[in-house]
Design an enzyme around this catalytic site. Structure first.
Site, PDB file in Angstrom:
ATOM      1  N   LYS A 287      19.755 -51.306  74.298  1.00  0.00           N
ATOM      2  CA  LYS A 287      19.790 -52.320  75.352  1.00  0.00           C
ATOM      3  C   LYS A 287      20.096 -51.713  76.715  1.00  0.00           C
ATOM      4  CE  LYS A 287      20.464 -56.175  72.299  1.00  0.00           C
ATOM      5  NZ  LYS A 287      20.371 -55.425  71.028  1.00  0.00           N
TER       6      LYS A 287
HETATM    7  C1  LIG Z   1      19.480 -55.783  69.953  1.00  0.00           C
HETATM    8  C2  LIG Z   1      19.282 -54.755  68.902  1.00  0.00           C
HETATM    9  C3  LIG Z   1      18.187 -54.823  68.007  1.00  0.00           C
HETATM   10  C4  LIG Z   1      17.187 -55.961  68.013  1.00  0.00           C
HETATM   11  O1  LIG Z   1      16.347 -55.943  69.142  1.00  0.00           O
HETATM   12  P1  LIG Z   1      15.520 -57.261  69.538  1.00  0.00           P
HETATM   13  O2  LIG Z   1      14.931 -56.955  70.871  1.00  0.00           O
HETATM   14  O3  LIG Z   1      16.546 -58.367  69.618  1.00  0.00           O
HETATM   15  O4  LIG Z   1      14.521 -57.500  68.487  1.00  0.00           O
HETATM   16  C5  LIG Z   1      18.049 -53.812  67.060  1.00  0.00           C
HETATM   17  N1  LIG Z   1      18.944 -52.807  66.965  1.00  0.00           N
HETATM   18  C6  LIG Z   1      20.005 -52.716  67.812  1.00  0.00           C
HETATM   19  C7  LIG Z   1      20.971 -51.597  67.632  1.00  0.00           C
HETATM   20  C8  LIG Z   1      20.209 -53.671  68.807  1.00  0.00           C
HETATM   21  O5  LIG Z   1      21.269 -53.579  69.618  1.00  0.00           O
END
Ligand SMILES: *Cc1c(COP(=O)(O)O)cnc(C)c1O
Length: 493
Positions: free
Chosen positions: A110
């Site tokens: 993120k």
């Molecule tokens: C947020 C997240 C996901 C999922 O991603 P999306 O965009 O919500 O599908 C997968 N793995 C990790 C470690 C995350 O922080």
């Protein structure tokens, strides 16, 4: 460029407004009026570094943003990653690559979007003439909260308040948030689970009375969650970048197709890959990997999205989601941008927890997507197998994707190269990874990290080791009714 709502009753004139508003007035999600075509620009992109690729790809949607300032914004954001590269590729085996998206400030993917969002939001707000202070409210089940805090800390004219459920984030995640530095940040633990926390925050967004009171104090609310177009657009870059890196290392030639496997929760990450494909990137299959909460696997199999099911708490908590909000944007595209149909389906989802797409639409999806899931046991086995076989250590979210990749491999008859997206550092979940690799359990997060290092020799990121010494600035917990008081006492400061 104009942005339309997936539900058809609202539109805005430019990306700035879409980013500042976050959600369209009719409750739909903003989508670009059309996708820029970059298919002729691939050779140019191959020559660029990550930050230049980012400003090229992102700039193709954000026509009103000044190109030089956008480049600076990207340089600044991506200098916060190890070696200035948010998306390095590791070759694991022939045809099997891992793109590591976890070398940023909070060691989760993120960061790629949330290091840039403050610039996108500030510029967008200035462009639309917003004079008030912006207050970002975030309800988080873990990774988003920390990445947003780190992104927005000490940004002028912006404050950020993060709420997390007192029961339900990992030890490392809690520590990461409670030690957050910055003058404009606040972190609050809310008694209860994630739903309690999210409901309390949503109430504030939806209350005219509260929004009015805030306005009197010269504050407007905004959000940093993954349905914001400003979160989505930076993620498109790394699909292009992975492709270019494979060209540069002679693994592929421009024009060859590449598959991507994505550990999926809210469908934001994989949707960015779908957008990259619409923009002319030669993408083969997009593989949607889920954990035991496999609502998406079933959707891609039979065209019915049904959230009426048991919710499992797994070792890959960021994928523990039953309503994948960003799927709405895909539904909109495969219905040939039929907003009436999309609105009806989202209405059904709200009322009954369920909706269907047509056979024809499902057939279209099957040409572009492959979906499967990995249960808890398979995920754990995968961590240990991939370590034994390749010496590669992966976190529980990435393990889900690697396991689904193994299943997909059998169907990948045309031998296309495949990139698996790795979304978190194994040290963010050291207890689970240690148990998978050694079979032994250790409750303490730091002791687990040390033992994991002894087993694997994978360096412990400084973001984890420095946590031990950091001052805990935020402690205690509040009832969910007290969330509003926390906000008003924070903005008075
Ligand atoms: C947020 C997240 C996901 C999922 O991603 P999306 O965009 O919500 O599908 C997968 N793995 C990790 C470690 C995350 O922080």
């Amino acid at each position: 460029m104009k942005f339309l709502s997936t539900r058809g009753k609202s539109q805005v004139e430019n990306a700035s407004e879409a980013i500042v508003k976050g959600l369209a007035d009719d409750g739909g999600l903003f989508v670009p009026e059309k996708f820029p075509d970059l298919s002729k620009d691939l050779n140019k992109l191959v020559e660029m570094d990550y930050s230049q690729r980012a400003s090229f790809v992102i700039g193709s949607f954000l026509s009103e943003y000044d190109a030089v300032a956008l480049q600076k914004g990207c340089d600044n954001a991506y200098s916060k990653f190890e070696d200035g590269d948010p998306a390095p590729i590791v070759k694991v085996d022939d045809g099997f690559y891992i793109m590591e998206l976890f070398h940023g400030p909070t060691i989760a993917f993120k960061d790629v979007a949330l290091t840039l969002l403050p610039y996108l939001l500030r510029t967008g707000a200035d462009f639309t003439g917003i004079k008030e202070e912006i207050l970002i409210l975030v309800a988080t089940s873990g990774d988003t909260g920390k990445a947003a805090l780190e992104g927005f800390k000490d940004q002028k004219g912006i404050k950020i308040c993060v709420f997390y459920p007192s029961e339900g984030v990992s030890d490392m995640q809690k520590l990461q948030m409670c030690t957050q530095e910055g003058e404009n940040v606040k972190v609050v633990a809310v008694k209860g689970n994630f739903d309690d926390c999210q409901t309390a925050v949503k109430k504030i967004f939806n209350s005219n009375e509260i929004n009015q009171k805030l306005k009197e104090q010269n504050v407007i609310l905004s959000s940093a969650n993954s349905i914001n177009f400003g979160r989505l657009v930076p993620q498109i870059t790394y699909y292009f970048s992975a492709y270019c890196d494979l060209v540069n290392s002679n693994e592929i030639k421009v024009g060859d197709k590449v598959n991507f496997v994505v550990p999926t929760g809210n469908f934001g990450n994989i949707l960015a890959g779908y957008y990259a494909k619409q923009m002319g990137l030669p993408v083969g299959t997009l593989v949607c990997a889920s954990n035991d909460n496999n609502v998406l696997t079933e959707f891609f199999a039979d065209g019915t999205y049904d959230a009426n099911r048991e919710f499992y708490k797994t070792t890959s908590p960021s994928m523990d989601i039953l309503i994948s909000s960003n799927l709405e944007r895909l539904i909109f595209e495969i219905s040939n941008r039929d907003a009436t149909k999309t609105a009806k389906r989202m209405e059904d989802l709200k009322k009954t927890g369920k909706y269907d797409i047509s056979k024809e639409e499902l057939d279209k999806l099957s040409l572009e997507f492959y979906a499967d899931y990995s249960d808890a046991e398979e995920g754990e086995e995968t961590i240990s197998e991939i370590f034994e076989e390749y010496g590669y250590v992966c976190d529980p979210h990435t393990a889900v994707a690697v396991n689904v990749f193994e299943k997909f491999r059998k169907f990948n008859k045309n031998n296309q190269q495949t990139v698996v997206l790795s979304t978190a550092s194994p040290y963010k979940f050291p207890q689970s990874v240690l148990k998978a690799i050694t079979g032994k359990t250790e409750k303490d997060a730091f002791k687990s990290a040390d033992r994991l290092y002894n087993e694997t020799a994978m360096p412990i990121p400084q973001q984890i080791s420095s946590l031990k010494q950091k001052e805990r600035r935020f402690s205690g917990e509040v009832e969910k009714d007290a969330v509003i008081d926390e906000i008003f006492s924070f903005i008075k400061k």
